[in-house]
Enzyme design. Structure first.
Site, mmCIF file in Angstrom:
data_model
loop_
_atom_site.group_PDB
_atom_site.id
_atom_site.type_symbol
_atom_site.label_atom_id
_atom_site.label_comp_id
_atom_site.label_asym_id
_atom_site.label_seq_id
_atom_site.Cartn_x
_atom_site.Cartn_y
_atom_site.Cartn_z
ATOM 1 C CB SER A 119 -0.833 0.065 1.283
ATOM 2 O OG SER A 119 -1.654 -1.034 1.411
ATOM 3 C CG HIS A 140 -2.061 -0.322 -4.058
ATOM 4 N ND1 HIS A 140 -2.280 0.999 -3.755
ATOM 5 C CD2 HIS A 140 -2.534 -1.021 -2.999
ATOM 6 C CE1 HIS A 140 -2.856 1.087 -2.573
ATOM 7 N NE2 HIS A 140 -3.020 -0.120 -2.098
ATOM 8 C CD GLU A 152 -1.694 3.998 -6.366
ATOM 9 O OE1 GLU A 152 -1.762 3.320 -5.318
ATOM 10 O OE2 GLU A 152 -1.627 5.241 -6.355
ATOM 11 C CG ASN A 190 -3.025 4.013 0.821
ATOM 12 O OD1 ASN A 190 -4.143 4.252 1.246
ATOM 13 N ND2 ASN A 190 -2.654 2.806 0.427
#
Ligand code: NAD
Length: 286
Positions: A119, A140, A152, A190
């Protein structure tokens, strides 16, 4: 060269979802975990979700049973030797992931690609634990994997165009939309999402509002489908803390300091849904 065989390392909530979408896209899947019970739970969960999708008419019953039959318990990591692609989805910890990448590098065929579902951690640093940095990439997936459209795609400093093309092609076969980003702490998703969650935790910590009120404000006022604290519980509070620490260390900026309340919940073992308690209580007694 197309990807037909995938090994997934880590059979937690993300690994089990990744195994499911890989099998539905036609790949043979091996699912590994250091904890055998997690593999059994993951297989049962995948079976239940596939049966549910078939019952609701989202996929054909044969597609569900064929996909389930393509997923096998992986046993030890050495069984990943025949994989075209390994997707690592183990705990969000650099030492844990580096050890896995270094072991896989010695086990897997020379053309195999090693991907991480991290992440926030540096894909470039993971790649440096191998002798094939051109064949290492971040994939991701979002939670819950079978539902969310985005993957991602994180290119490390040395990730090759071929590695990107092969893995992005697989993501599309899985029905996902791959979006390319560069390798900086937290990537894009994130770096933006987690400070918002951390700030929501600060508002509870400082007594500005209750968890229910904070979530209600973001849902009703900003049209978020889920409040940030319910989302934190879904992600896992240990994972949220690990991501905030990566942002804090990676940018050296105090704006990313993890909220002490988040730290204290993780120390208490209140990890969110997966432990039955986080900002909310789940299961019996909820
Ligand atoms: P989880 O706690 O549900 O599962 C992690 C699994 O990894 C556990 O089953 C554990 O036994 C296993 N594991 C630990 N060390 C291992 C090793 N050396 N070899 C094999 N297995 C090992 O965690 P999760 O939520 O599935 O997260 C996994 C990864 O996915 C993390 O990197 C996380 O940051 C990332 N991720 C999580 C989310 C989310 O919403 N939870 C979303 C996107 C990405």
């Amino acid at each position: 060269m197309d990807i037909h065989s995938v090994s997934v390392v880590g059979a937690g909530q993300m690994g089990s979802g990744i195994a499911q979408v890989a099998a539905l896209s036609g790949c043979r899947v091996l699912l590994h975990d250091t904890d055998d019970a997690r593999v059994s739970e993951a297989l049962a969960g995948i079976g239940g979700r596939l049966a549910d999708s078939a019952a609701k008419g989202r996929i054909a019953p044969e597609a569900a049973s064929e996909a389930l039959a393509r997923i096998h318990p992986g046993g030890g990591l050495e069984h990943a030797a025949g994989a075209d692609l390994v997707i690592e989805a183990a705990t969000e910890s650099m030492p844990v992931k580096k050890a896995i990448f270094s072991a896989l590098d010695g086990i897997c065929g020379e053309r195999a690609i090693l991907a991480s579902n991290t992440s926030s951690l540096s894909v470039t640093e993971l790649a440096a634990a191998t002798r094939r940095p051109e064949q290492v990439i971040g994939m991701h997936f979002m939670n819950p994997v079978p539902v969310m459209k985005l993957v991602e795609m994180i290119r490390g400093l040395r990730t090759s165009d071929e590695t990107y093309a092969r893995t992005a092609g697989l993501a599309e076969r899985m029905g996902k939309t791959p979006l390319e980003v560069r390798d900086f702490p937290g990537f894009v998703s994130n770096r933006i999402l987690m400070p918002m969650i951390n700030e929501a935790i600060y508002t509870v910590y400082e007594g500005v509002a209750s968890a229910e009120a904070v979530d209600g404000i973001l849902k009703l006022g900003m049209n978020h489908p889920m409040g940030p604290l319910a989302l934190a519980d879904l992600i896992g509070l240990d994972t949220c803390l690990a991501i905030m620490e990566t942002l804090h260390d990676g940018f050296g900026d105090s704006k990313y300091r993890p909220c002490p309340l988040l730290r204290s919940y993780v120390h208490a073992g209140w990890l969110g849904r997966k432990s039955g308690r986080g900002f909310y209580v789940y299961g019996e007694g909820s």
